[in-house]
Scaffold this motif. Structure first.
Motif, mmCIF file in Angstrom:
data_model
loop_
_atom_site.group_PDB
_atom_site.id
_atom_site.type_symbol
_atom_site.label_atom_id
_atom_site.label_comp_id
_atom_site.label_asym_id
_atom_site.label_seq_id
_atom_site.Cartn_x
_atom_site.Cartn_y
_atom_site.Cartn_z
ATOM 1 N N ALA A 237 0.833 -1.197 0.000
ATOM 2 C CA ALA A 237 0.000 0.000 0.000
ATOM 3 C C ALA A 237 0.866 1.245 0.000
ATOM 4 C CB ALA A 237 -0.925 0.003 1.208
ATOM 5 N N VAL A 238 0.454 2.253 -0.800
ATOM 6 C CA VAL A 238 1.168 3.527 -0.897
ATOM 7 C C VAL A 238 0.144 4.645 -0.752
ATOM 8 C CG1 VAL A 238 2.649 4.977 -2.335
ATOM 9 C CG2 VAL A 238 2.895 2.493 -2.413
ATOM 10 N N ASN A 239 0.474 5.639 0.049
ATOM 11 C CA ASN A 239 -0.462 6.692 0.411
ATOM 12 C C ASN A 239 -0.205 7.981 -0.379
ATOM 13 O OD1 ASN A 239 -2.574 7.819 1.866
ATOM 14 N ND2 ASN A 239 -1.303 8.358 3.621
ATOM 15 N N GLY A 240 -1.257 8.800 -0.501
ATOM 16 C CA GLY A 240 -1.132 10.107 -1.114
ATOM 17 C C GLY A 240 -0.609 11.129 -0.122
ATOM 18 N N PRO A 241 -0.279 12.343 -0.571
ATOM 19 C CA PRO A 241 -0.486 12.806 -1.948
ATOM 20 C C PRO A 241 0.650 12.481 -2.921
ATOM 21 C CG PRO A 241 0.305 14.607 -0.596
ATOM 22 C CD PRO A 241 0.127 13.433 0.331
ATOM 23 N N ASP A 242 1.842 12.081 -2.409
ATOM 24 C CA ASP A 242 2.981 11.964 -3.315
ATOM 25 C C ASP A 242 3.099 10.599 -3.970
ATOM 26 O OD1 ASP A 242 3.433 10.911 -0.812
ATOM 27 O OD2 ASP A 242 5.579 11.349 -0.799
ATOM 28 N N TYR A 243 2.565 9.534 -3.334
ATOM 29 C CA TYR A 243 2.618 8.178 -3.888
ATOM 30 C C TYR A 243 4.054 7.803 -4.277
ATOM 31 C CZ TYR A 243 -2.416 8.574 -3.842
ATOM 32 O OH TYR A 243 -3.718 8.754 -3.440
ATOM 33 N N ASP A 244 4.900 7.747 -3.266
ATOM 34 C CA ASP A 244 6.303 7.376 -3.455
ATOM 35 C C ASP A 244 6.382 5.895 -3.809
ATOM 36 O OD1 ASP A 244 9.006 6.852 -3.333
ATOM 37 O OD2 ASP A 244 9.270 7.557 -1.265
ATOM 38 N N LEU A 245 6.882 5.577 -4.998
ATOM 39 C CA LEU A 245 6.951 4.197 -5.470
ATOM 40 C C LEU A 245 8.360 3.623 -5.410
ATOM 41 C CD1 LEU A 245 4.601 4.337 -8.611
ATOM 42 C CD2 LEU A 245 4.023 3.717 -6.257
ATOM 43 N N SER A 246 9.246 4.245 -4.662
ATOM 44 C CA SER A 246 10.625 3.766 -4.643
ATOM 45 C C SER A 246 10.731 2.353 -4.077
ATOM 46 C CB SER A 246 11.506 4.728 -3.847
ATOM 47 O OG SER A 246 11.013 4.907 -2.522
ATOM 48 N N VAL A 247 9.987 2.048 -3.022
ATOM 49 C CA VAL A 247 10.016 0.687 -2.465
ATOM 50 C C VAL A 247 9.402 -0.295 -3.458
ATOM 51 C CG1 VAL A 247 9.181 -0.797 -0.602
ATOM 52 C CG2 VAL A 247 9.981 1.516 -0.079
ATOM 53 N N VAL A 248 8.336 0.119 -4.118
ATOM 54 C CA VAL A 248 7.705 -0.740 -5.121
ATOM 55 C C VAL A 248 8.694 -1.053 -6.246
ATOM 56 C CG1 VAL A 248 5.836 -0.911 -6.803
ATOM 57 C CG2 VAL A 248 5.411 0.138 -4.560
ATOM 58 N N GLU A 249 9.437 -0.049 -6.681
ATOM 59 C CA GLU A 249 10.446 -0.283 -7.720
ATOM 60 C C GLU A 249 11.480 -1.308 -7.259
ATOM 61 O OE1 GLU A 249 11.969 3.091 -10.056
ATOM 62 O OE2 GLU A 249 10.660 4.347 -8.827
ATOM 63 N N SER A 250 11.886 -1.230 -5.992
ATOM 64 C CA SER A 250 12.835 -2.206 -5.461
ATOM 65 C C SER A 250 12.252 -3.609 -5.486
ATOM 66 C CB SER A 250 13.231 -1.837 -4.030
ATOM 67 O OG SER A 250 13.913 -0.610 -3.987
ATOM 68 N N LEU A 251 10.962 -3.719 -5.183
ATOM 69 C CA LEU A 251 10.312 -5.027 -5.193
ATOM 70 C C LEU A 251 10.187 -5.575 -6.613
ATOM 71 C CD1 LEU A 251 7.510 -4.313 -2.562
ATOM 72 C CD2 LEU A 251 9.499 -5.803 -2.261
ATOM 73 N N VAL A 252 9.942 -4.703 -7.573
ATOM 74 C CA VAL A 252 9.882 -5.150 -8.967
ATOM 75 C C VAL A 252 11.237 -5.690 -9.410
ATOM 76 C CG1 VAL A 252 9.615 -4.355 -11.358
ATOM 77 C CG2 VAL A 252 7.942 -3.681 -9.617
ATOM 78 N N ARG A 253 12.319 -5.003 -9.039
ATOM 79 C CA ARG A 253 13.663 -5.500 -9.386
ATOM 80 C C ARG A 253 13.939 -6.835 -8.700
ATOM 81 N NH1 ARG A 253 14.861 0.118 -8.809
ATOM 82 N NH2 ARG A 253 15.623 -0.226 -6.676
ATOM 83 N N TRP A 254 13.496 -6.945 -7.456
ATOM 84 C CA TRP A 254 13.649 -8.211 -6.717
ATOM 85 C C TRP A 254 12.871 -9.326 -7.405
ATOM 86 C CZ3 TRP A 254 9.490 -10.044 -3.361
ATOM 87 C CH2 TRP A 254 9.824 -11.190 -2.617
#
Length: 260
Positions: A237-254
């Motif tokens: 889960a990622v919250n607004g308003p900025d919706y930081d996807l940096s952790v999600v990007e790390s998980l995609v690479r993983w």
């Protein structure tokens, strides 16, 4: 293994920020993007900015090209089940067959009180979900045109007497919010319910929530452990308003590294 992200539609008064987050999620390689079905924020300022679920999903259907998407989860209480089936079919058609119909019995009392729904009891709401699922299936079968594909039904929760029985009878995906040991126990209960209705439990995709409290490395350790139990969809889960996807990007690479 698939990676999902739930873009919580709260605290983002400029919808362009949500639109941008959906675009970024698709661009970085996320597999599934979810929102949720509430009318008020669940954290932070309780009267903060918030948007409605299904009108947003219609916009996502037009905006995206590859990802699957849906509510995590739609509240059964808020819409007539026949109407919900028609809404889901329409959004599925707009997206050319990429909708996941997440559904649950509902729990957030403020939604019910302020929008005029009868909150009743947990047991009655779960019974109502059990009554609605066959109606959704029946209406879906009658719609013209039909959805592009058999829309996957996702049911979230781990109630052993009712929720998991509904999963066994109706779900294509089971979403859990538990640790590995509890998941193992709940999975065994689900297998019992599947046996009772003559269903192979391996036909139900397993999905789990990721909690970012411990950082990326802890998420990966949890992911390794719970995918070893058969889970194939992990959602953060990622919250607004900025919706930081940096952790999600790390998980995609993983995810991509594991596949390689």
């Amino acid at each position: 293994m698939r990676i999902g992200v739930q873009l919580q539609p709260q605290h983002s008064p400029d919808y362009n920020l949500i639109r941008d987050a959906v675009r970024r999620a698709e661009d970085v390689g996320v597999d599934v993007v979810f929102n949720w079905d509430h009318f008020f924020p669940l954290s932070g300022d309780p009267d903060g900015a918030h948007f409605e679920c299904w009108t947003m999903l219609g916009a996502w259907a037009e905006q995206t090209e590859r990802i699957e998407f849906g509510p995590l989860v739609a509240c059964n209480s808020y819409r007539n089940p026949e109407l919900l089936a028609d809404m889901a079919r329409t959004v599925d058609r707009i997206s050319n067959g990429r909708l996941i119909l997440g559904i649950g019995s509902g729990w957030f009392k403020r939604d019910y009180d302020e929008y005029g729904y009868d909150f009743t009891t947990t047991g009655k709401r779960l019974d109502a979900l059990g009554e609605s699922l066959p109606r959704i299936e029946s209406r879906m079968a009658q719609l013209n045109p039909q959805p592009v594909r058999k829309i996957p039904v996702l049911i979230g929760g781990g109630g052993e007497k009712k929720t998991l029985r509904h999963v066994a009878a109706h779900a294509d995906i089971w979403h859990s919010f538990v640790d590995v040991e509890t998941y193992r126990h709940k999975s065994a209960i689900l297998a019992e319910h599947c046996a009772a209705v003559g269903r192979d439990p391996s036909t139900i995709e397993r999905s789990a929530e990721l909690k970012a409290d411990g950082g990326v490395d802890e998420l990966k350790r949890f992911g390794d452990a719970i995918t070893a139990e058969g889970v194939s969809l992990l959602t953060l889960a990622v919250n607004g308003p900025d919706y930081d996807l940096s952790v999600v990007e790390s998980l995609v690479r993983w995810r991509d590294g594991r596949a390689g």
